[in-house]
Design a protein around this motif. Structure first.
Motif, mmCIF file in Angstrom:
data_model
loop_
_atom_site.group_PDB
_atom_site.id
_atom_site.type_symbol
_atom_site.label_atom_id
_atom_site.label_comp_id
_atom_site.label_asym_id
_atom_site.label_seq_id
_atom_site.Cartn_x
_atom_site.Cartn_y
_atom_site.Cartn_z
ATOM 1 N N VAL A 111 95.523 -22.006 22.071
ATOM 2 C CA VAL A 111 95.231 -22.040 20.370
ATOM 3 C C VAL A 111 94.167 -22.976 19.800
ATOM 4 C CG1 VAL A 111 96.979 -21.648 18.240
ATOM 5 C CG2 VAL A 111 97.608 -20.403 20.388
ATOM 6 N N MET A 115 91.138 -22.073 17.645
ATOM 7 C CA MET A 115 90.884 -23.228 16.056
ATOM 8 C C MET A 115 89.804 -24.344 16.323
ATOM 9 S SD MET A 115 94.890 -23.277 15.184
ATOM 10 C CE MET A 115 94.637 -23.254 13.415
ATOM 11 N N GLN A 116 89.228 -24.288 16.842
ATOM 12 C CA GLN A 116 88.196 -24.915 16.672
ATOM 13 C C GLN A 116 86.786 -25.192 15.872
ATOM 14 O OE1 GLN A 116 87.878 -28.244 19.990
ATOM 15 N NE2 GLN A 116 89.830 -29.240 19.088
#
Length: 116
Positions: A111, A115-116
């Motif tokens: 996750v 998200m990066q």
């Protein structure tokens, strides 16, 4: 098929001794898949442990677990889990919690990367 999502948890914990199995999760319904669709989330082989969350919580199975090749599986029923001597029960609990912890760290990393 060893068990299907929604099955009761009485089947206990399954340890894969030989063969290749897979775990399938049903996705949520969408425009493309009104009934959802199954996706493989975890190929597994000898040494992998399955069903421990349902076995310990009493909740129904959350995934389908099926053999892809001929397989040998050792099943420890919830009844037998309850009858284990304390030292053996603690060993089973430690093993399953270590596995659960490893999975949590893995999913957290996935996750975080997304998200990066």
């Amino acid at each position: 098929t060893i068990w299907r999502a929604g099955d009761p948890s009485e089947g206990g914990i399954a340890l894969v001794c030989r063969g290749r199995l897979r775990t399938l999760l049903r996705s949520r319904p969408s425009a493309d898949w009104p009934s959802g669709h199954d996706r493989e989330v975890e190929p597994s082989g000898p040494g992998s442990l399955h069903g421990y969350l349902s076995a310990f919580t009493g909740q129904p199975r959350h995934a389908t677990f099926e053999a892809v090749t001929d397989a040998q599986i050792l099943v420890l029923s919830t009844e037998k889990l309850g009858a284990l001597p304390p030292a053996a029960a603690l060993a089973v609990a430690r093993t399953t919690m270590a596995r659960s912890s490893d999975e949590y760290r893995h999913h957290t990393a996935v996750v975080a990367n997304l998200m990066q």
